[in-house]
Each structure stands twice: as structure tokens, then as C-alpha cells.
Design a protein around this motif. Structure first.
Motif, PDB file in Angstrom:
ATOM      1  N   PHE A 145     -18.108  58.760  -4.793  1.00 30.86           N
ATOM      2  CA  PHE A 145     -19.550  58.936  -4.962  1.00 30.86           C
ATOM      3  C   PHE A 145     -19.935  58.322  -6.296  1.00 30.86           C
ATOM      4  N   VAL A 146     -21.124  57.751  -6.339  1.00 28.04           N
ATOM      5  CA  VAL A 146     -21.598  57.055  -7.536  1.00 28.04           C
ATOM      6  C   VAL A 146     -22.450  58.011  -8.356  1.00 28.04           C
ATOM      7  N   ARG A 147     -22.079  58.176  -9.611  1.00 31.92           N
ATOM      8  CA  ARG A 147     -22.867  59.060 -10.472  1.00 31.92           C
ATOM      9  C   ARG A 147     -24.004  58.270 -11.089  1.00 31.92           C
ATOM     10  N   VAL A 148     -25.196  58.820 -11.001  1.00 27.55           N
ATOM     11  CA  VAL A 148     -26.375  58.136 -11.542  1.00 27.55           C
ATOM     12  C   VAL A 148     -26.871  58.859 -12.793  1.00 27.55           C
ATOM     13  N   ILE A 149     -27.467  58.088 -13.687  1.00 20.85           N
ATOM     14  CA  ILE A 149     -28.081  58.662 -14.890  1.00 20.85           C
ATOM     15  C   ILE A 149     -29.462  59.196 -14.536  1.00 20.85           C
ATOM     16  N   VAL A 150     -29.738  60.387 -14.987  1.00 17.19           N
ATOM     17  CA  VAL A 150     -31.113  60.887 -14.887  1.00 17.19           C
ATOM     18  C   VAL A 150     -31.583  61.239 -16.287  1.00 17.19           C
ATOM     19  N   GLU A 151     -32.873  61.209 -16.481  1.00 15.01           N
ATOM     20  CA  GLU A 151     -33.424  61.600 -17.778  1.00 15.01           C
ATOM     21  C   GLU A 151     -33.568  63.118 -17.777  1.00 15.01           C
ATOM     22  N   ASN A 152     -32.910  63.771 -18.740  1.00 13.68           N
ATOM     23  CA  ASN A 152     -32.957  65.236 -18.788  1.00 13.68           C
ATOM     24  C   ASN A 152     -33.963  65.689 -19.825  1.00 13.68           C
ATOM     25  N   CYS A 153     -34.832  66.543 -19.424  1.00 12.99           N
ATOM     26  CA  CYS A 153     -35.792  67.058 -20.405  1.00 12.99           C
ATOM     27  C   CYS A 153     -35.751  68.569 -20.516  1.00 12.99           C
ATOM     28  N   ASP A 154     -35.322  69.238 -19.501  1.00 10.16           N
ATOM     29  CA  ASP A 154     -35.529  70.685 -19.459  1.00 10.16           C
ATOM     30  C   ASP A 154     -34.275  71.521 -19.701  1.00 10.16           C
ATOM     31  N   ALA A 155     -33.123  70.877 -19.849  1.00 15.53           N
ATOM     32  CA  ALA A 155     -31.898  71.640 -20.077  1.00 15.53           C
ATOM     33  C   ALA A 155     -31.850  72.101 -21.529  1.00 15.53           C
ATOM     34  N   ASP A 156     -31.154  73.230 -21.759  1.00  4.39           N
ATOM     35  CA  ASP A 156     -30.951  73.665 -23.132  1.00  4.39           C
ATOM     36  C   ASP A 156     -30.057  72.669 -23.873  1.00  4.39           C
ATOM     37  N   TRP A 157     -29.177  72.030 -23.138  1.00  6.99           N
ATOM     38  CA  TRP A 157     -28.270  71.063 -23.740  1.00  6.99           C
ATOM     39  C   TRP A 157     -28.320  69.767 -22.922  1.00  6.99           C
ATOM     40  N   PRO A 158     -29.339  68.925 -23.160  1.00  9.84           N
ATOM     41  CA  PRO A 158     -29.475  67.697 -22.373  1.00  9.84           C
ATOM     42  C   PRO A 158     -28.247  66.818 -22.589  1.00  9.84           C
ATOM     43  N   LEU A 159     -27.848  66.093 -21.582  1.00  7.33           N
ATOM     44  CA  LEU A 159     -26.685  65.232 -21.702  1.00  7.33           C
ATOM     45  C   LEU A 159     -27.077  63.865 -22.264  1.00  7.33           C
ATOM     46  N   THR A 160     -26.104  63.175 -22.803  1.00  8.56           N
ATOM     47  CA  THR A 160     -26.345  61.819 -23.277  1.00  8.56           C
ATOM     48  C   THR A 160     -26.244  60.883 -22.084  1.00  8.56           C
ATOM     49  N   ARG A 161     -26.288  59.583 -22.358  1.00  5.88           N
ATOM     50  CA  ARG A 161     -26.102  58.603 -21.298  1.00  5.88           C
ATOM     51  C   ARG A 161     -24.622  58.326 -21.037  1.00  5.88           C
ATOM     52  N   LYS A 162     -23.756  59.173 -21.565  1.00  8.90           N
ATOM     53  CA  LYS A 162     -22.325  58.881 -21.459  1.00  8.90           C
ATOM     54  C   LYS A 162     -21.857  58.704 -20.017  1.00  8.90           C
ATOM     55  N   PHE A 163     -22.415  59.503 -19.099  1.00  8.43           N
ATOM     56  CA  PHE A 163     -21.957  59.452 -17.707  1.00  8.43           C
ATOM     57  C   PHE A 163     -23.051  58.918 -16.801  1.00  8.43           C
TER      58      PHE A 163
END
Lengths: 391, 391
Positions: A145-163
Motif C-alpha cells: 500500500f502506498v502511504r500518502v502525505i496529508v496536511e495535519n492541522c488538528d492533531a496534538d502532535w502533527p507529523l512531519t513530512r517524513k513519511f
């Protein structure tokens, strides 16, 4: 009297007296120790499962690889999301069959891919061309499965673009998979760690649905959607209960993606964090100057011995003491090492009892995830976090 | 061709071909490995000693507690600065007598103080009233020095206020020591980690000299000045050679403090960092989008497996590859774990060869300090950094 239980609304999965807390209060420890209540892990698994419906749960092993947790979840029918060869070996050793293990790290050693394939793992995450070639060569014909980047705004700990990869790469990777003889099954994403309310998934799901639509229009017959983790734990701010939360997320998925044949969710923190509490101790309380308003409180556990998630003060733990009947005052909280970076909370001080002193016990709830394995092998000569699992 | 050796001015302690580099180039590793050249540790010890003159060197064990390093330095007559009971036990087991070990952590467990005293350690750091009472009760009559806070401006990695007390507390603590039957010998401070030039000590030494003068005027007969660490290692920016550096620092000390009976310096990084190199490997090279200018390069080592000092991009390591003859381009560098915080350099990308790919060897110089012990016990199932010491 227990400030933790009385001051905050208690999520549905919390029993009034936590078994781990009870055990800690009745035990003397000679070093910081994580106590995990396996009954609560099981109860949380059931609660999440009730909300997830037909989605398969793949426990994110990295959250807490205690063998007892893996064995219990394997027995209950859980699947597993592994990050490395060692995590795959762990799952196998605790009774999880290979077909229930996915290799979810997008950054895999070639030898780890080969090992996984050899023992029977068939589902791999990928977000780059080179990784696709590595999988095609070492796990021929595997499902990806292909992992896609999404823009995170609402998480307490938003992820970077690493994955993940951006939208403009997804179709190319799906095509590449097919041309290399791999089975391009679908997409995955991650909404961001500690996304406290199901409603906060909306924006992310919209982004992924648009990419899913792209792929369908381009003729790809996708059959798998992996919604990743992001399931929250209770750290003091209100969160939705596990069943309600999972059910509400799945309803949003259904509305956007329809009847996807195969659904996967990868809770880690949301499954085990609340089941664990850390027993720690105050080593020193001081003021740097007669005029300082805040005390410094030094614990026997710090950033390098288990509380790594205090990095940038992201995860804000709560603290129970035996003096919770006393008035409190602001404290800068720090670990025991000779390292100036080993400060837990300084920008936003914590409030602790005014009488706190060296030798006092501290209990830190919601520590079942992302603590024990972050601990260093022995920075400053301090041993790693000890782990006790209550059966 | 070696970009590291040709592009930068090489500090005096670097031999043209580093033994650790030679060893790495001739060896295959199955996991990230730190290779330390013990001969270079010894040479650096001699070079620092030549500059420090009559100041006693107390090696900061936390920088690298490899038993071979401790044994070698013990044999050469070094003293040791320990942060915990385990570090004291290590020094004793490697041949250092207790009278050459100081307990330099200002945050000590009561049981560790008692242990230290029982095995013969007699010199303790202190920066708070409660700590002074703990020492008086568990190490009666011991020597203590009071750590003072200084404002750091010139270090590459300035310290927080975590350690030390402000000027208005110092006299009070010296007096408290006496009233509790302890021997208040003097003061200590820390100029800040990786202070690259001796001239950068000036401002700090002025601050400490003012406090020293306060104490003398108040009638305290101080006999010990502990100047702490801060001795730099070469990471690409020019640093003064060890002998010149130490000599220039001691000259500044002499000018401000006169003939202090007892002087201590606590080099850690400055003694062992350059003696070690890490052998690592590229796991994946990718672009997130067709339009991205920077590649992402993922190594098999990251923030949680040895490179913790990349935190906030503070320590900027250099990287050698077997493609250093190729043109380079900007890269975001990240570790192998499924953790979005495991990104080494992103704000200021590193420049690496354009042909870099999965499986390529990476050598990271100046890794002898603050790497191996920071490594986690097994985050994501990745093993801790392996260590090889070349005798």
C-alpha cells in the motif's frame, strides 16, 4: 484523595481505581518502573474493536513491545503493524501468525524485507520508488500500500513530512508496483498522533479521498484503505471514548470511500497508553535564587529514561503524589541526568504540592505507550525504565 | 578522495588517516557501530594535560562510558567525574581509586550518595539546600563545591538554568555546608557545551570571579575551583587545538583567581569525541514530490539510536561517503524509525552526493562522545548503537 480522578472527566475506559495505580501504591521500587495492566489493554482492544467494526486492527508494536501485550493481543485475534525485523520476530514468538503482521515502516533495510518475506509477511508499506524496487526484489509478488502525505492541522502532535509521498507521486508508484510484479492494493495515511476527537479527521479524510478518486479514475482497482493511527489517550484534555471515537471515524470513512473491501486501523497509543502508569520518585526540589517564583523539581526519570515524548513539551503528562491534599505551586520539571536538555516542562510549568520533597513518590498515568522503548541503554549510568505487566 | 580531510582545516589531534575510519572502511557491519580509537583518546588526554598544567582532569564519564576508555584513562592517571552510582562502580571496576572520583551530578539519589561515601568518594557537587542536607546525612564531613549559574552566550550549545544556583544563594549554601559539618571547598560552573575558542570563556570567568570575590570577602576560605567542561570537538567549524585551548583557558583563570590551591577541569566531549566515528548505512533516498528540490535521505541510525545530539540541529555532524567525488545536492536527513520526530537535519539541509542510494556506507566523524549511551534500548525494534574500541 486523588487529584487525577477528581479534577478531570474520566474517560469510559478508566476504572475508578486503576490496577496499575493500586499496584504502585503497594510496592516499593528501586528504579523508575512502568506498570501495565493487561486487563485494561484487553478492555481497550474490545472497546476499539466495537467501534471499528469490520476494520482489522493492526496494533502498532512500537508503542509498547512488552511480550505480554503482544501475546495477549495475538490471543484476542489482533493483527500487528511492525517497524523492523526485531518487531516481526517478537510478534511471531508471541503467537501471531505471519499473515497477521504488516511491515508498516516505509524505511526498511533490504535484509529486513527479505527476512519478512521469508517468514511469510506479505503486506508492506511504501512511499518511494527505491523502496518499491527493494520490495520487488526481496519480496516478489507481495501486497503493497502506498502511504500518502496529508496536511495535519488538528492533531496534538502533527507529523512531519517524513513519511508518505505527495499526491503527484501516488499514481506513478501504483503503476510502478504493477510493472514490478507487486500487488498495489491501496493507500495508507496518518492523521497525526493524539488526534483527540473523531471530527478532527474530516479534513485529512477529504484529502485522502481525493487521491483515492484520482487512482480510481486512472483505472487502479484499489481494495485496501489503511487509516493508520492517531487514536488518542487521556492526558487531561477531554477525549472521545474509544468506541464512540472509532465508530465516528469509520462513519466518516464509509461516507467518503464507500464499501472498501479491506480496512485497516493501526492504534498504538490509543490501545495501550492508558493501561500503563510510571512509578517515579522526586530526587531534589530547589529554587535557583531567593527571588524565583518557580521551584525546580527533579525526578528520577527524564527525557532519556522514558519520558522522551516531553520533547518540545508535546505530550503533557499528569502527576499524582501522596500530597495531593496540599496547595500547589508552579514547578519546572526536570530529569536526573547531567544534561541540560533533560528538562521536561519549563515553558508551561506544572503545578505540584508545595510540600514536595526528595524521596516523595510520583505516579504518572497514561504512560503505557512510547515510554519504555525510548529509554536509553544507560545515559549517565541510569538504567532503562523497568517494566512490570500485571496479568 | 576524502571530503572531510580536504575541505576543512584539520585540528592538530587529527592524524591524516584516522584509525577508526580505516577500520570502518575495511569492515562490514550489520548494524550502526561506533568505532573508538583508544590511541587517539590517549593522545588527546596528553594534549589537554599539557595545556591544563596543574589542573586535575576529571573525565566526564557520561560522554562515553566504554570500559576500555575508563581503564586507559585510569592507567594514565586521570580523575573521573561521575553522574551516578553506576558510573562510580564502572570507574572502580576499571582501576580508578575512589579518591580520584568526584560525584559531579547536582541531582543525586540519597542511596547513591550513601553508596559513594561508603566506597570512599569524598568530593560532591551541590547547588541546593535540600541536596546539602542529603549529603550531610549520607556523606558526613565530605568535601563539597557549590555549582553556580552563569549566563552562557558563546557556546555552540548553551546550557539551561537546570544546574547551579544564582549568586544570591552561594554564600548561604557555603555557610549551610559549614553548619552541617561539610567542608565547603569551593565553586564550580559550566561555560556551555562545545565552547569553540578559549576567548569565549572570558565573560563566564568574570561572572564566577565576582562570586568568588563575594565569598572571600564574606570570610570563606575557598581552595577549589572546578572549571567544568565545555572543551570542544571538531565538527567542521574551526576550533582551537587542545593544548593551546587549555593553556589559554588556564591563563585566564590565573589572571582572575590567582594561585587557587586546587583546580579541576572536566572535559568529556573535548577528550573523546574526535576519537570515534560511526559506521552507518543509507536505507532509502527519495523525493516526496516531483517538484521537491531536496531529497530525503534515511539512514540506519537516527535520533533514538545514537544521534540524539542532533536535537534542535545543535550538533552538526559531517558525513563521509564512498561517492565524495560526485556532485552534491541538498538533503533532509532522517533516521529509520517510524517516528516523525526522528529527523536529523531539516531546517539546514546537508549536502550529499547526488548518486547516493540504499546500501551506501556513511561514516560520521567526531562521534566518540554523547552517542552510544543516548541510544534507546530498542525503539522500533532497532538495536542500540554497537561499540568497538580499537586498542
Amino acid at each position: 484523595m486523588n487529584a487525577y480522578v477528581t479534577e478531570f472527566s474520566v474517560p469510559e475506559s478508566f476504572s475508578p481505581v486503576h490496577r496499575a495505580e493500586q499496584y504502585i501504591r503497594n510496592t516499593r521500587f528501586d528504579r523508575p518502573t512502568l506498570v501495565v495492566d493487561l486487563e485494561q489493554v484487553a478492555a481497550q482492544y474490545d472497546a476499539l474493536k466495537a467501534g471499528l467494526g469490520r476494520a482489522a486492527m493492526h496494533y502498532a508494536v512500537k508503542a509498547n513491545p512488552a511480550p505480554e501485550i503482544i501475546a495477549k493481543l495475538a490471543e484476542m485475534g489482533s493483527n500487528f503493524d511492525a517497524a523492523s525485523r526485531a518487531e516481526i520476530e517478537l510478534c511471531l514468538s508471541q503467537g501471531a501468525p505471519a499473515e497477521r503482521i504488516s511491515f508498516g515502516n516505509t524505511i526498511k533495510r533490504v535484509s529486513d524485507i527479505a527476512f519478512a518475506y521469508q517468514v511469510g509477511v506479505r503486506l508492506f508499506a511504501v512511499d518511494a520508488e527505491e523502496e518499491m524496487h527493494k520490495i520487488a526484489e526481496n519480496a516478489p509478488g507481495a501486497d503493497v500500500f502506498v502511504r500518502v502525505i496529508v496536511e495535519n492541522c488538528d492533531a496534538d502532535w502533527p507529523l512531519t513530512r517524513k513519511f508518505g509521498c505527495a499526491r503527484d507521486k501516488v499514481l506513478h508508484l501504483l503503476e510502478l508496483a504493477g510493472s514490478l510484479g507487486l500487488n498495489a492494493k491501496g493507500l495508507s495515511f496518518h492523521v497525526g498522533s493524539q488526534t483527540r476527537q473523531a471530527a478532527m479527521w474530516e479534513n485529512t479524510l477529504d484529502q485522502v479521498a481525493a487521491i483515492w478518486q484520482d487512482a480510481k479514475e486512472a483505472g487502479f482497482d484499489l481494495s485496501l484503505l489503511n487509516i493508520g493511527g492517531g487514536f488518542p489517550a487521556f492526558y487531561g484534555d477531554e477525549i472521545q471514548g474509544p468506541t464512540d471515537y472509532a465508530r465516528a471515524v469509520m462513519a466518516q470513512v464509509q461516507a467518503r470511500f464507500g464499501d472498501v473491501p479491506e480496512l485497516i486501523a493501526e492504534p498504538g497509543r490509543g490501545l495501550v497508553a492508558e493501561a500503563g502508569m510510571i512509578a517515579a520518585e522526586v530526587v531534589l526540589v530547589s529554587r535557583k535564587s531567593e527571588n524565583d517564583l518557580s521551584r525546580w523539581v527533579y525526578l528520577d526519570i527524564g527525557k532519556f529514561s522514558g519520558l522522551a515524548e516531553t520533547m518540545d513539551e508535546c505530550i503533557r503528562y499528569q502527576f499524582l503524589t501522596d500530597r495531593d491534599y496540599e496547595d500547589t505551586g508552579p514547578c519546572i520539571l526536570a530529569g536526573p541526568s547531567c544534561d541540560s536538555a533533560d528538562v521536561l516542562y519549563e515553558k508551561r510549568p506544572v503545578h505540584l504540592p508545595l510540600g514536595l520533597k526528595s524521596g516523595d513518590r510520583i505516579i504518572i498515568p497514561s504512560c503505557g505507550a512510547y515510554t519504555s522503548t525510548y529509554a536509553s541503554v544507560g545515559f549517565n549510568g541510569f538504567p532503562p525504565l523497568d517494566v512490570v505487566v500485571l496479568p
